[in-house]
Scaffold this motif. Sequence first.
Motif, PDB file in Angstrom:
ATOM      1  N   ALA A  76       7.044   3.274  18.440  1.00 19.88           N
ATOM      2  CA  ALA A  76       8.441   2.848  18.322  1.00 19.88           C
ATOM      3  C   ALA A  76       9.241   3.335  19.526  1.00 19.88           C
ATOM      4  CB  ALA A  76       9.048   3.378  17.029  1.00 19.88           C
ATOM      5  N   HIS A  77       8.992   4.590  19.911  1.00 18.99           N
ATOM      6  CA  HIS A  77       9.708   5.131  21.073  1.00 18.99           C
ATOM      7  C   HIS A  77       9.382   4.333  22.324  1.00 18.99           C
ATOM      8  CE1 HIS A  77       9.696   9.307  18.872  1.00 18.99           C
ATOM      9  NE2 HIS A  77      10.470   8.407  18.290  1.00 18.99           N
ATOM     10  N   VAL A  80       7.868  -0.666  20.622  1.00 18.47           N
ATOM     11  CA  VAL A  80       7.243  -1.631  19.707  1.00 18.47           C
ATOM     12  C   VAL A  80       8.048  -1.662  18.413  1.00 18.47           C
ATOM     13  CG1 VAL A  80       5.182  -2.179  18.355  1.00 18.47           C
ATOM     14  CG2 VAL A  80       4.950  -1.196  20.658  1.00 18.47           C
ATOM     15  N   PHE A  81       8.391  -2.848  17.982  1.00 18.68           N
ATOM     16  CA  PHE A  81       9.165  -2.982  16.752  1.00 18.68           C
ATOM     17  C   PHE A  81       8.490  -3.987  15.839  1.00 18.68           C
ATOM     18  CE2 PHE A  81      12.244  -5.097  14.053  1.00 18.68           C
ATOM     19  CZ  PHE A  81      13.015  -4.056  13.564  1.00 18.68           C
ATOM     20  N   ALA A 101      19.410   7.591  12.785  1.00 16.36           N
ATOM     21  CA  ALA A 101      18.333   8.560  13.003  1.00 16.36           C
ATOM     22  C   ALA A 101      17.248   7.946  13.874  1.00 16.36           C
ATOM     23  CB  ALA A 101      17.757   9.011  11.662  1.00 16.36           C
ATOM     24  N   GLY A 102      16.869   6.707  13.576  1.00 20.47           N
ATOM     25  CA  GLY A 102      15.834   6.028  14.350  1.00 20.47           C
ATOM     26  C   GLY A 102      16.254   5.835  15.796  1.00 20.47           C
ATOM     27  N   GLU A 105      16.327   9.085  17.746  1.00 23.42           N
ATOM     28  CA  GLU A 105      14.974   9.566  18.081  1.00 23.42           C
ATOM     29  C   GLU A 105      14.432   8.799  19.286  1.00 23.42           C
ATOM     30  OE1 GLU A 105      13.267  12.100  17.061  1.00 23.42           O
ATOM     31  OE2 GLU A 105      14.792  12.664  15.593  1.00 23.42           O
ATOM     32  N   ILE A 106      14.639   7.497  19.270  1.00 29.38           N
ATOM     33  CA  ILE A 106      14.139   6.672  20.370  1.00 29.38           C
ATOM     34  C   ILE A 106      14.848   7.047  21.667  1.00 29.38           C
ATOM     35  CG2 ILE A 106      14.092   4.303  21.257  1.00 29.38           C
ATOM     36  CD1 ILE A 106      13.533   3.414  18.340  1.00 29.38           C
ATOM     37  N   GLU A 155      16.228  -6.477   8.726  1.00 29.42           N
ATOM     38  CA  GLU A 155      15.187  -6.177   9.705  1.00 29.42           C
ATOM     39  C   GLU A 155      15.640  -6.593  11.103  1.00 29.42           C
ATOM     40  OE1 GLU A 155      13.224  -4.139   7.590  1.00 29.42           O
ATOM     41  OE2 GLU A 155      11.642  -4.829   8.942  1.00 29.42           O
ATOM     42  N   GLN A 158      18.164  -4.275  12.502  1.00 34.83           N
ATOM     43  CA  GLN A 158      17.535  -3.072  13.048  1.00 34.83           C
ATOM     44  C   GLN A 158      16.959  -3.352  14.432  1.00 34.83           C
ATOM     45  OE1 GLN A 158      14.950  -1.032  10.341  1.00 34.83           O
ATOM     46  NE2 GLN A 158      16.162  -1.586   8.576  1.00 34.83           N
ATOM     47  N   LEU A 162      17.890  -1.445  17.848  1.00 36.75           N
ATOM     48  CA  LEU A 162      16.869  -0.655  18.547  1.00 36.75           C
ATOM     49  C   LEU A 162      16.418  -1.291  19.870  1.00 36.75           C
ATOM     50  CD1 LEU A 162      14.715   0.478  15.462  1.00 36.75           C
ATOM     51  CD2 LEU A 162      16.606   1.678  16.553  1.00 36.75           C
TER      52      LEU A 162
ATOM     53  N   GLN B 433       7.941   3.737  11.922  1.00 39.73           N
ATOM     54  CA  GLN B 433       8.035   2.533  12.745  1.00 39.73           C
ATOM     55  C   GLN B 433       9.416   2.423  13.381  1.00 39.73           C
ATOM     56  OE1 GLN B 433       8.931  -0.710  13.796  1.00 39.73           O
ATOM     57  NE2 GLN B 433       7.119  -0.269  15.056  1.00 39.73           N
ATOM     58  N   ARG B 434      10.397   3.064  12.776  1.00 38.54           N
ATOM     59  CA  ARG B 434      11.740   3.020  13.369  1.00 38.54           C
ATOM     60  C   ARG B 434      11.996   4.226  14.264  1.00 38.54           C
ATOM     61  NH1 ARG B 434      10.765  -1.563  12.062  1.00 38.54           N
ATOM     62  NH2 ARG B 434      11.896  -2.694  10.437  1.00 38.54           N
ATOM     63  N   GLY B 435      10.939   5.003  14.509  1.00 39.95           N
ATOM     64  CA  GLY B 435      11.074   6.082  15.482  1.00 39.95           C
ATOM     65  C   GLY B 435      11.246   7.472  14.887  1.00 39.95           C
ATOM     66  N   ILE B 436      11.258   7.577  13.552  1.00 39.63           N
ATOM     67  CA  ILE B 436      11.535   8.865  12.896  1.00 39.63           C
ATOM     68  C   ILE B 436      10.208   9.543  12.545  1.00 39.63           C
ATOM     69  CG2 ILE B 436      12.626   9.896  10.867  1.00 39.63           C
ATOM     70  CD1 ILE B 436      14.352   7.213  10.830  1.00 39.63           C
TER      71      ILE B 436
END
Lengths: 252, 478
Positions: A76-77, A80-81, A101-102, A105-106, A155, A158, A162, B433-436
Amino acid sequence: MIEIKNLHANVNGKEILKGINLKVNAGEVHAIMGPNGSGKSTLAQVLSGHPAYQVTQGEVLFEGQDLLDMEPEERAHAGVFLAFQYPVEIPGVSNSYFLKAGLNEIRKSRGQEELDSFQFLKLLKEKMKVVEMDQSFINRPVNEGFSGGEKKRNEILQMAVLEPKLAILDETDSGLDIDALKIVSSGVNKLKSPSNATIVVTHYQRLLNYIVPDFVHVLVHGRIVKSGGKELALELEANGYDFIREEMLQSA
Amino acid sequence: MSESIEELVSQEYKYGFTTNIETDTIPPGLNEDVVRLISKKKNEPEWLTEWRLKAFRHWLTLEEPRWPNLTYAKIDYQSISYYSAPKQVKKLDSLDEVDPILLETYEKLGISLTEQKRLSGVAVDAVFDSVSVATTFKETLKEKGIIFCSFSEAVQEHPDLVRKYLGSVVPSSDNYFAALNSAVFSDGSFCYIPKGVRCPMELSTYFRINASNTGQFERTLIVADDGAYVSYLEGCTAPMRDENQLHAAVVEIVAMDNAEVKYSTVQNWYAGDKDGKGGIYNFVTKRGKCAGVNSKISWTQVETGSAITWKYPSVILQGDNSIGEFYSVAVVNNRQDADTGTKMLHIGKNTRSTIVSKGISAGRGNNTYRGLVSIGKNATGSRNYTQCDSMLIGNKCSANTFPYIEVKNSSSSVEHEASTSKIGEDQIFYCKQRGINTENAISMIINGFAKEVFKNLPMEFAVEAQKLLGISLEGSVG
Ligand SMILES: Nc1ncnc2c1ncn2[C@@H]1O[C@H](COP(=O)(O)OP(=O)(O)OP(=O)(O)O)[C@@H](O)[C@H]1O
Ligand SMILES: [Mg+2]
């Protein structure tokens, strides 16, 4: 962008993917079609690293890196989604908290500043406009009590937040009404750029009228048995998968 | 489950250090002389010595309860020391006189006893082993007529109040552990909020077990007079030791007409190691009495520690229109066992109670909710709502629910909802999958699950509790 070579994968000891080869370049849109149970979602899950699937052979390079060696969050970082065919509910966790949060992190993994709540909320509201989602979804728990179509739209929200390099959309069109399909497709199109790529998994040619693919691949029994341009989707729509099966028999 | 859900459990217990300090500890063993000795050490009036002795004699006739869904080695009550105090027994006039080693201990636990250093307005009573070592903000509270001090001090300074309310909610004969506590309790906190006063700050007691082979038996008594309000917090930690240690506390709350008491606990006693060695046996009787009309008592607890937990904070709804609440998050991991819940005893008319219990089980933990809702014949128009949710992490843990309901009139209603869910690989994967990462994902999912309880905690406590939850489950999912 991504290169899949001879990919084999099992679930519960049963081989589902039996040698997938696929190359997607930046700026391209690829569609994957195929009968139920042929392995489309499995491919999507394997690419994003779901622990239930074991890769037994082959390799996947994502921008030159060994994708299969990375944890799901590292993928993900890296950009890739996956838009899930069946998005997961997380009771008690608000949509915005989850997504913030996601995103942070990325961003952190890329050495970027984390966004504070105000910056994030501003971004989220902008992106919600793109997919025409009501602001009441900001504080609702992730996917809990969402209708099927709302989950799919969430989805794409998101994805919009992202901004992945490679987006894999697994049957994002199923469950969407006609208006929603147009909105979501136009959202996906707006996010398209020469530096990112999209893989859309779908059963219906209709979606491909909106998200126009550069290539269409047909997956049967864990293999890509036919690839072509967007007209292949029309052919499938007209003739079903039988004609491919016949072609396969003839060439066998 | 793959390695993801089975691994994350074993961060070391952060509060497991011991403090080297000279103590006055009496030899192990329990008999009438020991009870008298404790009472004498505390310079107690005769009525209290007699009250203790009566409790002790009753205790001798009781059997340790075996009905809870708990497994633990037999406790040898003669091998425990019933009194241990840091050797500085003279009365303190100011915090400057508190032994610096003790101040440092609390500092390490994240609790500053130095008033000027405290940013947040929380008054603290710190109980170290058997005695209270310091109470902060006393003067500020005194101006409002609020009494907040150690139990021992209350016995000396406010004997009438203590005598009036001690045992009025939890009689010394109530149960095995309450009787034991009544005989040997050494200290605790006392709090009285006079008529019409809203306590301007959170009051808090911080319990610390330090000495080995000792039991901790503290008593808390909170009285909110007509129209008074107080929010009370309780925190607990203990060093890591290989032996099990006994903690048997009693908390009594009295709320008069229109009074409200909120009691919040974050219980983080040492839980033992991953194989179940060591840890605190936590047998606690907590009960509140809504004695007056329109009064309200709420219990909020976050239970993450202890090897064994046996605890049922309850409310006696005696005054008409009174309200009782119980919000609980109980986490068990490794070999921990918890049998916890509440009793709501509806006596007055139009009384209402709410129970929200969130049990989280991981490792080989065993989590039981046990609750009683009893609506008496005269408690017409009463209502209860109960919700018990359990979450399982991994395949080796368990969760049980035993809700008992008795309704003796036809104008009352009881509603019960229960659910059991499993923290899913799919939920964790979705977060990843969302980076967490996994750890944050679990913490997020669990906190979402427990949110309804956390929102009842005072702000800074809630933040602490959320962190604690993350830590105690670290390693349970990976
Ligand atoms: N976790 C699992 N356990 C057992 N079997 C599985 C699992 N995941 C996938 N399979 C099996 O693998 C095969 C491929 O499934 P997959 O979901 O990839 O198909 P699909 O092409 O996405 O189908 P659809 O068009 O219906 O979404 C199916 O036979 C499915 O039952
Ligand atoms: Mg599928």
